[in-house]
Design an enzyme around this catalytic site. Structure first.
Site, PDB file in Angstrom:
ATOM      1  N   ASP A 187       3.171   6.745   8.733  1.00 47.84           N
ATOM      2  CA  ASP A 187       2.850   5.330   8.756  1.00 47.84           C
ATOM      3  C   ASP A 187       3.944   4.605   7.963  1.00 47.84           C
ATOM      4  OD1 ASP A 187       1.659   2.885   9.164  1.00 47.84           O
ATOM      5  OD2 ASP A 187      -0.342   3.502   8.552  1.00 47.84           O
TER       6      ASP A 187
HETATM    7  C1  BGC Z   1      -0.474   0.391   9.836  1.00 45.37           C
HETATM    8  C2  BGC Z   1      -0.505   1.133  11.145  1.00 45.37           C
HETATM    9  C3  BGC Z   1       0.461   0.516  12.121  1.00 45.37           C
HETATM   10  C4  BGC Z   1       1.839   0.478  11.494  1.00 45.37           C
HETATM   11  C5  BGC Z   1       2.907  -0.073  12.411  1.00 45.37           C
HETATM   12  C6  BGC Z   1       0.938   0.159   9.323  1.00 45.37           C
HETATM   13  O1  BGC Z   1       0.961  -0.714   8.243  1.00 45.37           O
HETATM   14  O2  BGC Z   1      -1.215   1.102   8.887  1.00 45.37           O
HETATM   15  O3  BGC Z   1      -1.811   1.137  11.672  1.00 45.37           O
HETATM   16  O4  BGC Z   1       0.458   1.217  13.329  1.00 45.37           O
HETATM   17  O5  BGC Z   1       1.788  -0.324  10.332  1.00 45.37           O
HETATM   18  O6  BGC Z   1       2.792  -1.417  12.593  1.00 45.37           O
END
Ligand code: BGC
Length: 729
Positions: free
Chosen positions: A291
């Site tokens: 993430d």
């Molecule tokens: C979130 C994810 C997301 C990613 C990309 C992160 O901050 O936890 O769910 O897919 O960002 O945008």
């Protein structure tokens, strides 16, 4: 699947495996590591106000010089037209085509309720609402339409569905989940994946999904986003892994990692979860992506690593294949050093890159002819119709004292409260922008609740805001106006938020909204309470006095119209709660509580229980019949029941089958949902429903942490009936 289809599939897999090893053999170490690197659009971004917000020199540097294999996110957090997206993706792929091996870039996007960052996309109710439909077919359609609409822009990878289960209502991402129940979330998520990917997601109208966020992310002890969860391995296996198992089985080729920590180990460092469980036990063969910035956070936040370099080593060796770095090339640089110093074996790099290339082949990226789906596939009338259906089915009528609803169209209604006249509040985060709160970017042809009422009413509709989300406004005016109206529609809830921005201290509703509610209730006019927002904020004293309660959560662009249709009886509500709606701030016991939770005192006393939802008609289930009363542990069992519409209007009902293991070596929940079916019935119409219970439905995680089935008696429950099933050796 026929044996012929299986043969074709495995032939295809073999062909892809050959191509991957061929390509891998030609790659330099730098090229391999580049494939493992995912950067944010900002790294290649140009002027945010330009129609084409990309800097091609920066793009060349990323893709050609740094061999970057993946890009994510939206240009400068702003909804863009399909045409702009197509230009961006074409430019990215043209640049990749200039590289030595011409490996396409995989572009990932959070299209969590439709093509979120594309102007005029079909934006569906958020996942918590989709769960409230209890309609897997709709979830499949959402997946199908979302895949089409992102593929019109050339986006081939969607960071959805969220397979975390929503058992901590304080958590700011509850609304991204399919609710508190393992079975419901597994079914809705799997249906979404199948719709999104079909049987072959290299097809021009299909795209890859991503299971989020492996695993345990949704259960922070203090309720705040990205904070520690303490989940024992038994609990993990019983509640948190099955949804991911279902997602892997449904064919999702990618998994995103938990941004927080479980039991003291950050998700991004957890070899046991990412390798032993995910790969060796669950048989996941796809790509694991980190993430946002979370590999770096092993050093900057968690202090698990002594340096950024050690953080990279820990994460890659734990099993992460791709790093959402996201703002620089540090991951590639550090990983290169680690491989050169033999701290990370080349075999681990080859393994990760082979997985990434496999997904790129499976997604059809190597075939430029399938990059873009024709523009006429975007936001079609048919998609819009499905979305309208989803919005209607996702709204829960929780209280209807003395059948106050539906209202006559001629009724005069005072509309008040902060959620009455905003589109953003119907949609929530990941809409046009990350936070979803830029109302000016929303399509003006869509109706807020107030607008939809005004369009339908033949009587008087007056709007006085009364209160913003946290500050009272013109409450005296509200009181004065209430006297001139038959009803008050009190629209309360939560402002739009996302991730950590949505952290709260308490589920209590803001005092300003409570004050407005009390003032309105004191007028003595019948009050219909409408709640909108991502979490169940505490409404007990208001709901007790209100004549009607509608729980809308985040029904999205069509939500305003759907709510008006339900209020006026143009639509018969059928949404059911996918969570237990707490009565008090700390009353967060889920429906599948353990015996001790109701022994003394009873801790399950939600305001509205899981699966609650009223209709303008009534239904009765009867005639529960088990095919047999005793089965062995390997047998399946058919269970039948009749459901009848006993009221005066056509409606939809969800029939739910629960199971309770009466005695077991690990305490079992009082009941667990094992099957459900939604039916539509005319007045007096009866339908017989057959459910098939499988051995898996009887199983649980035993003392030794393995899934087992114990002989003994089970209660099979549907509606008010139950029957005993004996499972023999
Ligand atoms: C979130 C994810 C997301 C990613 C990309 C992160 O901050 O936890 O769910 O897919 O960002 O945008």
């Amino acid at each position: 699947m026929s044996s012929c289809a299986v043969d074709t599939l495995s032939r295809k897999d073999t062909a892809i495996a050959d191509k991957v090893s061929n390509l891998l053999a030609q790659m330099t170490l730098e090229e391999k590591i580049g494939q493992m690197t995912q950067i944010d659009f900002a790294v290649i971004g140009g002027d945010p106000n330009a129609d084409f917000p990309m800097d091609t020199a920066k793009l060349n540097d990323a893709v050609i010089n740094h061999h970057v294999g993946s890009i994510l996110n939206t240009p400068f957090d702003k909804g863009r037209s399909v045409e702009t997206w197509r230009k961006i993706i074409q430019t990215v792929q043209d640049t990749a085509a200039k590289t030595r091996l011409k490996i396409p870039v995989i572009y990932g996007i959070d299209a969590i309720h439709g093509a979120t960052f594309t102007k005029n996309a079909t934006l569906f109710p958020q996942a918590i609402n989709m769960a409230a439909t209890f309609n897997p077919e709709l979830s499949g359609k959402e997946g199908e339409i979302t895949a089409r609409e992102i593929k019109v822009s050339g986006l081939a990878w969607n960071f959805h569905p969220v397979m975390d289960i929503g058992r901590q209502p304080l958590w700011a991402r509850l609304w991204e989940t399919y609710g508190e129940d393992v079975h419901l979330a597994s079914v809705m998520g799997s249906a979404y994946i199948k719709g999104h990917q079909g049987t072959d997601f290299s097809a021009p109208d299909k795209a890859a999904t991503c299971l989020k966020h492996f695993v345990g992310y949704s259960f922070p002890l203090n309720g705040k986003d990205r904070t520690p969860a303490w989940i024992s391995e038994r609990m993990l296996r019983e509640y948190f892994l099955p949804t991911f198992e279902a997602g892997v089985k449904a064919g999702s080729p990618t998994v995103m990692v938990n941004s927080g920590e479980v039991d003291g180990i950050p998700g991004h460092a957890n070899h046991h979860y990412l390798t032993t469980i995910l790969r060796e036990e669950m048989g996941f063969k796809g790509v694991t992506v980190s993430d946002w910035e979370d590999i770096q956070r092993l050093y900057t936040r968690d202090k698990l690593a002594a340096s950024p370099k050690e953080a990279v080593k820990i994460a890659v060796m734990a099993g992460i294949d791709m790093s959402m770095v996201p703002n620089d090339f540090s991951f590639s640089e550090l990983l290169l050093e680690l491989v050169n110093s033999n701290e990370v074996p080349l075999a681990r790099i080859d393994e990760a890159v082979a997985r990434i290339l496999t997904v790129k082949y499976q997604t059809g990226l190597f075939n430029p002819n399938t990059t873009f789906l024709p523009i006429n596939q975007f936001a079609t009338a048919a998609a819009q119709q499905i979305n309208q259906q989803a919005a209607h089915e996702s709204i829960v009528l929780a209280k209807n004292a003395n059948s106050v609803l539906p209202l006559k169209k001629s009724a005069s209604i005072l509309v008040t409260g902060p959620t009455a006249n905003l589109l953003s509040i119907l949609n929530g985060g990941w809409t046009m922008t990350w936070n979803g709160d830029n109302e000016s970017l929303y399509p003006h042809d869509k109706a807020t609740v107030l607008k939809a009422l005004q369009q339908k009413s033949t009587g008087k509709i007056t709007y006085v805001e009364g209160s913003s989300f946290d500050t009272e406004k013109d409450i005296n005016k509200v009181i004065a106006e209430a006297k001139n109206h038959d009803y008050v529609l009190l629209c309360l809830g939560e402002k739009t938020y996302i991730e950590t921005l949505g952290n709260i201290e308490s589920l209590a509703l803001e005092p300003a909204q409570m004050k407005l509610a009390n003032a309105v209730l004191a007028t003595g006019k019948p009050v219909i309470l409408l709640m909108l927002g991502g979490r169940p904020r505490i409404i007990t004293p208001i709901a007790d006095q209100a004549a009607g309660v509608l729980l809308g959560f985040l029904p999205s662009m069509e939500g305003g119209v759907a709510i008006a249709n339900i209020l006026y009886g143009d639509y018969n509500p059928n949404g059911k709660l996918p969570i237990s709606y707490p009565r008090n701030t700390n009353g967060i016991t889920p429906y599948d509580y353990k015996p001790s939770e109701v022994f003394k005192p009873n801790t399950y006393s939600p305001l509205y229980p899981f699966a609650h939802g009223l209709s303008y008609t009534t239904f009765a289930t009867s005639g529960l019949t088990l095919e047999k009363h005793a089965i062995t542990r390997s047998e399946t069992l058919n269970v039948t029941v009749q459901v009848k519409n006993t009221g005066a209007v056509k409606g939809k009902e969800v029939v739910l089958l629960y199971l309770n293991d009466l005695a077991a070596s690990v305490t079992r929940p009082n009941k667990q949902l094992k099957a459900f079916k939604k039916v539509e019935l005319n007045p007096n119409q009866t339908e017989t429903i057959t459910f098939t219970l499988t051995p898996a439905d009887l199983s649980f995680i035993g003392v030794d942490l393995k899934r087992i089935i114990e002989a003994g008696d089970f209660n099979v429950m549907i509606g008010n009936e139950s029957a005993t099933l004996t499972v023999t050796q």
